[in-house]
Design an enzyme around this catalytic site. Sequence first.
Site, PDB file in Angstrom:
ATOM      1  N   ARG A  42       0.833  -1.093  -0.002  1.00 14.93           N
ATOM      2  CA  ARG A  42      -0.102  -0.004  -0.099  1.00 14.93           C
ATOM      3  C   ARG A  42       0.759   1.152   0.046  1.00 14.93           C
ATOM      4  NH1 ARG A  42      -3.156  -3.285   3.308  1.00 14.93           N
ATOM      5  NH2 ARG A  42      -4.946  -4.084   2.125  1.00 14.93           N
ATOM      6  N   LYS A  97       2.277  11.401 -11.029  1.00 16.50           N
ATOM      7  CA  LYS A  97       1.416  10.288 -11.948  1.00 16.50           C
ATOM      8  C   LYS A  97       2.284   9.164 -12.271  1.00 16.50           C
ATOM      9  CE  LYS A  97      -1.186  13.033 -14.912  1.00 16.50           C
ATOM     10  NZ  LYS A  97      -1.661  13.642 -16.405  1.00 16.50           N
ATOM     11  N   GLU A 154       9.347  20.227 -23.942  1.00 10.50           N
ATOM     12  CA  GLU A 154       8.614  20.298 -22.845  1.00 10.50           C
ATOM     13  C   GLU A 154       9.178  21.612 -22.081  1.00 10.50           C
ATOM     14  OE1 GLU A 154       6.170  18.534 -21.892  1.00 10.50           O
ATOM     15  OE2 GLU A 154       6.557  16.718 -22.979  1.00 10.50           O
ATOM     16  N   LYS A 190       6.333  23.323 -13.140  1.00 14.85           N
ATOM     17  CA  LYS A 190       5.445  22.241 -13.135  1.00 14.85           C
ATOM     18  C   LYS A 190       5.060  22.171 -11.630  1.00 14.85           C
ATOM     19  CE  LYS A 190       4.253  17.473 -13.869  1.00 14.85           C
ATOM     20  NZ  LYS A 190       4.596  16.376 -14.582  1.00 14.85           N
ATOM     21  N   GLU A 229      -5.443  16.765 -11.060  1.00 14.80           N
ATOM     22  CA  GLU A 229      -5.883  17.315 -12.441  1.00 14.80           C
ATOM     23  C   GLU A 229      -7.426  17.302 -12.253  1.00 14.80           C
ATOM     24  OE1 GLU A 229      -5.185  14.723 -16.034  1.00 14.80           O
ATOM     25  OE2 GLU A 229      -3.332  15.911 -16.220  1.00 14.80           O
ATOM     26  N   ARG A 241      -4.005  22.010 -13.912  1.00 18.68           N
ATOM     27  CA  ARG A 241      -3.052  21.134 -14.548  1.00 18.68           C
ATOM     28  C   ARG A 241      -2.968  20.841 -15.944  1.00 18.68           C
ATOM     29  NH1 ARG A 241      -0.027  15.875 -11.098  1.00 18.68           N
ATOM     30  NH2 ARG A 241       1.026  15.421 -12.633  1.00 18.68           N
ATOM     31  N   ASN A 298      -1.027  20.344 -20.716  1.00 19.79           N
ATOM     32  CA  ASN A 298      -1.017  19.678 -22.069  1.00 19.79           C
ATOM     33  C   ASN A 298      -0.944  20.537 -23.026  1.00 19.79           C
ATOM     34  OD1 ASN A 298      -1.625  17.224 -20.791  1.00 19.79           O
ATOM     35  ND2 ASN A 298      -3.921  17.820 -20.288  1.00 19.79           N
ATOM     36  N   HIS A 349      -0.342  18.810 -26.432  1.00 17.75           N
ATOM     37  CA  HIS A 349      -0.276  17.507 -26.409  1.00 17.75           C
ATOM     38  C   HIS A 349      -1.549  17.047 -27.081  1.00 17.75           C
ATOM     39  CE1 HIS A 349       2.924  18.169 -23.486  1.00 17.75           C
ATOM     40  NE2 HIS A 349       3.358  16.821 -23.240  1.00 17.75           N
ATOM     41  N   HIS A 378      -0.246  13.989 -28.974  1.00 15.79           N
ATOM     42  CA  HIS A 378      -0.731  12.460 -29.044  1.00 15.79           C
ATOM     43  C   HIS A 378      -1.116  12.020 -30.195  1.00 15.79           C
ATOM     44  CE1 HIS A 378      -0.919  13.070 -24.163  1.00 15.79           C
ATOM     45  NE2 HIS A 378       0.337  12.634 -24.833  1.00 15.79           N
ATOM     46  N   HIS A 413       8.248  11.644 -28.464  1.00 12.70           N
ATOM     47  CA  HIS A 413       7.195  12.613 -27.719  1.00 12.70           C
ATOM     48  C   HIS A 413       7.278  13.942 -27.843  1.00 12.70           C
ATOM     49  CE1 HIS A 413       4.205  13.375 -24.587  1.00 12.70           C
ATOM     50  NE2 HIS A 413       4.898  14.254 -24.050  1.00 12.70           N
TER      51      HIS A 413
HETATM   52  N1  LIG Z   1       4.383  10.319 -15.316  1.00 17.33           N
HETATM   53  C1  LIG Z   1       4.329  11.398 -15.974  1.00 17.33           C
HETATM   54  O1  LIG Z   1       3.935  12.600 -15.503  1.00 17.33           O
HETATM   55  C2  LIG Z   1       4.892  11.520 -17.351  1.00 17.33           C
HETATM   56  C3  LIG Z   1       4.928  12.601 -18.214  1.00 17.33           C
HETATM   57  C4  LIG Z   1       5.396  12.639 -19.401  1.00 17.33           C
HETATM   58  C5  LIG Z   1       5.908  11.296 -19.857  1.00 17.33           C
HETATM   59  N2  LIG Z   1       5.604  10.070 -19.145  1.00 17.33           N
HETATM   60  C6  LIG Z   1       5.941   8.826 -19.718  1.00 17.33           C
HETATM   61  O2  LIG Z   1       7.498   8.571 -19.950  1.00 17.33           O
HETATM   62  C7  LIG Z   1       7.681   7.697 -20.753  1.00 17.33           C
HETATM   63  C8  LIG Z   1       8.742   8.452 -21.836  1.00 17.33           C
HETATM   64  O3  LIG Z   1       9.761   8.623 -21.206  1.00 17.33           O
HETATM   65  P1  LIG Z   1      11.468   8.812 -21.648  1.00 17.33           P
HETATM   66  O4  LIG Z   1      10.948  10.075 -23.074  1.00 17.33           O
HETATM   67  O5  LIG Z   1      12.315   9.437 -20.609  1.00 17.33           O
HETATM   68  O6  LIG Z   1      11.671   7.781 -22.461  1.00 17.33           O
HETATM   69  P2  LIG Z   1      12.550   6.431 -21.830  1.00 17.33           P
HETATM   70  O7  LIG Z   1      12.198   6.288 -20.222  1.00 17.33           O
HETATM   71  O8  LIG Z   1      12.212   5.197 -22.848  1.00 17.33           O
HETATM   72  O9  LIG Z   1      14.172   6.711 -22.181  1.00 17.33           O
HETATM   73  C9  LIG Z   1      14.372   6.880 -23.390  1.00 17.33           C
HETATM   74  C10 LIG Z   1      15.519   5.901 -23.733  1.00 17.33           C
HETATM   75  O10 LIG Z   1      16.740   6.682 -23.221  1.00 17.33           O
HETATM   76  C11 LIG Z   1      17.458   5.501 -22.462  1.00 17.33           C
HETATM   77  N3  LIG Z   1      18.273   6.352 -21.612  1.00 17.33           N
HETATM   78  C12 LIG Z   1      17.585   6.973 -20.243  1.00 17.33           C
HETATM   79  N4  LIG Z   1      18.583   7.742 -19.790  1.00 17.33           N
HETATM   80  C13 LIG Z   1      19.648   7.812 -20.437  1.00 17.33           C
HETATM   81  C14 LIG Z   1      20.965   8.363 -20.237  1.00 17.33           C
HETATM   82  N5  LIG Z   1      21.225   9.322 -19.205  1.00 17.33           N
HETATM   83  N6  LIG Z   1      21.847   8.033 -21.210  1.00 17.33           N
HETATM   84  C15 LIG Z   1      21.825   7.212 -22.345  1.00 17.33           C
HETATM   85  N7  LIG Z   1      20.427   6.774 -22.312  1.00 17.33           N
HETATM   86  C16 LIG Z   1      19.409   6.940 -21.571  1.00 17.33           C
HETATM   87  C17 LIG Z   1      16.229   4.675 -22.002  1.00 17.33           C
HETATM   88  O11 LIG Z   1      17.256   3.475 -21.548  1.00 17.33           O
HETATM   89  C18 LIG Z   1      15.481   4.560 -23.125  1.00 17.33           C
HETATM   90  O12 LIG Z   1      15.967   3.542 -23.906  1.00 17.33           O
HETATM   91  C19 LIG Z   1       6.491   7.358 -21.744  1.00 17.33           C
HETATM   92  O13 LIG Z   1       6.128   6.263 -21.166  1.00 17.33           O
HETATM   93  C20 LIG Z   1       5.483   8.645 -21.110  1.00 17.33           C
HETATM   94  O14 LIG Z   1       4.297   8.103 -21.037  1.00 17.33           O
HETATM   95  C21 LIG Z   1       5.175  10.067 -18.030  1.00 17.33           C
HETATM   96 ZN   LIG Z   2       4.794  15.691 -22.726  1.00 19.46          ZN
END
Ligand SMILES: NC(=O)c1ccc[n+]([C@@H]2O[C@H](COP(=O)([O-])OP(=O)(O)OC[C@H]3O[C@@H](n4cnc5c(N)ncnc54)[C@H](O)[C@@H]3O)[C@@H](O)[C@H]2O)c1
Ligand SMILES: [Zn+2]
Length: 362
Positions: free
Chosen positions: A121, A143, A185, A227, A237, A242, A246, A249, A253, A265
């Site tokens: 939990r 999130k 972003e 943020k 949200e 919040r 977006n 976005h 998306h 993205h």
């Molecule tokens: N929770 C939230 O508020 C929120 C907001 C935006 C996006 N997201 C989520 O985030 C995800 C995308 O995240 P991302 O863009 O960070 O992609 P990711 O986590 O896939 O990272 C991209 C790639 O880079 C590699 N990598 C990471 N750090 C590295 C580094 N320092 N050096 C070399 N390689 C590295 C990773 O292994 C991966 O292959 C999506 O699933 C999306 O839904 C969540």
């Molecule tokens: Zn985004």
Amino acid sequence: MTEFSFEITTESRKYPVYVGQNLIERLGEIIGESTERAFVICDNIISDLFLETLIEGLRTSDIQTESRVIQSGESLKSLDSVKVLYEFLSENFAARSDTVIALGGGIVGDITGFVASTYKRGMKLVQVPTTLLAQVDSSVGGKTGINLKEGKNLVGTFYQPHAVVVDVCTLNSLPLSEYIAGLAEVIKYAFTMDPELFEFLIEKKNEILLRNPEVVSIIVEKALRNKARIVENDEREEKGRREVLNFGHTVGHAIEICSNHYVLHGQAVAIGMVEEARMAVRKGLLTESVLELLIYVLLLFGLPTELPDDIDFNQLHRVIKQDKKVSDGQLTIPMLTGIGRTTMVVDKVDNLDITKVGGNKI
Ligand SMILES: NC(=O)c1ccc[n+]([C@@H]2O[C@H](COP(=O)([O-])OP(=O)(O)OC[C@H]3O[C@@H](n4cnc5c(N)ncnc54)[C@H](O)[C@@H]3O)[C@@H](O)[C@H]2O)c1
Ligand SMILES: [Zn+2]
């Protein structure tokens, strides 16, 4: 050396955010007093780069550490991986007072956050983001999410971390395209909320592109404070605050979906911001000069501003209309009204001229 720390106060938790250089090796010092055991979760790319340094630092601070490496990629955000991680925690007799550390990009952050928020939990959670996107966006705000075959992020929780530790030096190994995508972003925060950040981005363009850690620390800190302000006012949200985050976005998306995710993205959000700013110009909410400035800044950082040729525009328009923000034929969308200013617009879908998206015309 520039280092920042500040606190985020939400209804559910107050927690510190640290931004600086070489923080991974000092993580034990930073979180040390609050935990005796840590469970680090990362993907296989990150494990080769940073895991050893992180674990060594934690052990120096007498924190007993276990780690689990999972395959990188969006497929990691699945129920199967959740099960693997629950088993990892239970096999090691993890207690609620122990800390789970998410070391990696948004994918690792999202699934680790989900696991930490549900195992027993809710365990302690520390986010150590290593992509620019995760550093300026997903690591803060609480999130968490995993994907089902029916769609992305369909299962998740709101669970604020207990600390966020951003080591900007980790960005040095990030592929350039991922780094630049993360800048979209930052540009979003600048245009929607922060005119000073906008000026700073233009002034320090070269240092930013060269990933100068001093300058990157500043933009990450400024982005996260923006943020934080939003999350503090609308943690779940529910209050319409919040949604400002977006901007770009809704169209973004749809581009991700229609390109089968080959458009990153951040790149999709860059194009989405331009298209949504055009909607604002068409509605008389934004001047053309701000739209042109947005395009100028995105191009300055090597981000795309136009839809790729191989996108099916009809499909794109359909996907935008199916967006979850559309209800009763009304689309609620944050519209840019000036640099640092946005307003939420609720309008009939057709009035937002969705079919003009991609036309490159006002
Ligand atoms: N929770 C939230 O508020 C929120 C907001 C935006 C996006 N997201 C989520 O985030 C995800 C995308 O995240 P991302 O863009 O960070 O992609 P990711 O986590 O896939 O990272 C991209 C790639 O880079 C590699 N990598 C990471 N750090 C590295 C580094 N320092 N050096 C070399 N390689 C590295 C990773 O292994 C991966 O292959 C999506 O699933 C999306 O839904 C969540
Ligand atoms: Zn985004």
